[in-house]
Design an enzyme around this catalytic site. Structure first.
Site, short mmCIF file in Angstrom:
data_model
loop_
_atom_site.label_atom_id
_atom_site.label_comp_id
_atom_site.label_asym_id
_atom_site.label_seq_id
_atom_site.Cartn_x
_atom_site.Cartn_y
_atom_site.Cartn_z
N CYS A 86 0.78 -1.28 0.01
CA CYS A 86 -0.18 -0.05 -0.21
C CYS A 86 0.78 1.29 -0.09
CB CYS A 86 -1.10 -0.10 1.30
SG CYS A 86 -2.32 0.88 1.02
N HIS A 192 -3.47 -5.59 1.32
CA HIS A 192 -2.92 -5.87 2.52
C HIS A 192 -2.86 -7.37 3.07
CE1 HIS A 192 -2.22 -1.76 3.86
NE2 HIS A 192 -3.59 -1.35 3.22
N GLU A 194 -1.15 -8.54 5.43
CA GLU A 194 -0.94 -8.59 6.77
C GLU A 194 -2.47 -8.64 7.56
OE1 GLU A 194 -0.36 -6.17 5.19
OE2 GLU A 194 -1.10 -4.43 6.17
#
Lengths: 219, 78
Positions: A86, A192, A194
């Site tokens: 990002c 993302h 994570e």
């Protein structure tokens, strides 16, 4: 075998990334952007998401001149592995470690939702746990994710496009969601991983991505 | 001297903000508007009177930071 997770003013995904790699038993260290060097045992640098410097001027434009970035650029040029997510992807574009640039999303909205992605190429460390053509679902959250590059044919030809949006939600050229450099040691993506690390919460596709660096024996 | 730098998306690169504003203007009845683009103006106050030197220095600033030349054009007004 350590992951250096960079932290700028306005970074907000560094602890999620730390948690994700802790699930994989990998040692991490959060590195403040004013540091001038990376820990000597760094095998992977992660530039996590957020809003470094409040996205002033352009997303990632100012972070790219932070003291730590000199070391990151040298680390990458020496073959070290770097992953930008990002805002981290935007910083890698601004720093020239990856080609292209980000524009405002085509519909001008900040888009925050889970999206379907196609694994375009698995012949790289990051996506080594997937097959080409696999569909994965990973969250995105960005306003400036409209990827642009003049010579997209070159990028495609070199297998540098690694992830594509199934539906082009932000206007990116050729639906591009993630790319790598020619040498395949620098990766950038808007989604993302994570935030998709726990099957209990419905999705661990992101953990599978991050594990790619373990599988490829980089970590 | 005061130097203004105008930064905008290169022509040919779709400008989503300009497009949205264009639509809004059309909906207000301004049908004569055929295109809209949005940019930014960065104003620098520079301690020098040497126009040529300043132009050269500001060009360096534009190339390295003020504009992203992959997608943006810049114009230096001094």
């Amino acid at each position: 075998m350590s992951v250096a997770i960079l932290q700028f003013l306005g970074t907000n995904c560094e602890y999620d990334m730390e948690y994700a790699y802790s699930l994989l038993g990998v040692k991490t260290k959060i590195i403040w952007h004013k540091e001038e060097s990376l820990p000597s045992d760094t095998k992977l640098v992660v530039i996590p998401g957020g809003f470094s410097y409040g996205d002033y001027l352009r997303s990632g434009a100012i972070a790219r001149f932070s003291p730590i970035m000199k070391s990151v650029i040298k680390f990458a040029n020496d073959g070290g592995y770097v992953l930008g997510i990002c805002n981290g992807f935007q910083i890698l574009l601004e720093s020239g470690l990856l080609d292209g640039a980000m524009k405002r999303n085509e519909n001008l909205h900040f888009i925050s939702k889970s999206v379907d992605l196609e694994v375009v190429d698995n012949n790289n460390a990051f996506l080594s746990n997937f097959n080409t053509g696999d569909m994965v679902n990973v969250p995105i959250a960005h306003a400036d994710g409209n990827y642009y590059i003049d010579n997209v044919e070159e990028l495609e030809k070199n297998n540098q496009v690694i992830l594509r949006y199934k539906d082009n939600i932000n206007g990116s050229i050729n639906n591009i969601a993630g790319i790598c450099n020619k040498q395949k040691n620098v990766f950038g993506l808007m989604p993302h991983p994570e935030r998709a690390v726990d099957s209990l919460l419905g999705n661990d596709a992101g953990l599978k991505m991050l594990h790619g660096f373990v599988k490829s024996r980089i970590l | 001297m005061i130097v203004e730098v105008k930064v905008r998306l290169r022509s040919g690169i779709l400008d989503p903000q300009g497009k949205a504003i264009h639509h809004a203007l059309l909906s207000l009845g301004h049908n004569s508007v055929s295109d809209v683009s949005v940019g930014k103006i960065i104003t620098l106050n520079i301690n020098s009177d040497d126009k040529e030197k300043v132009r050269q220095e500001v060009t360096e600033m534009c190339e390295s930071l003020l504009a992203n030349v992959v997608i943006e054009d810049y114009e230096i007004l001094l």
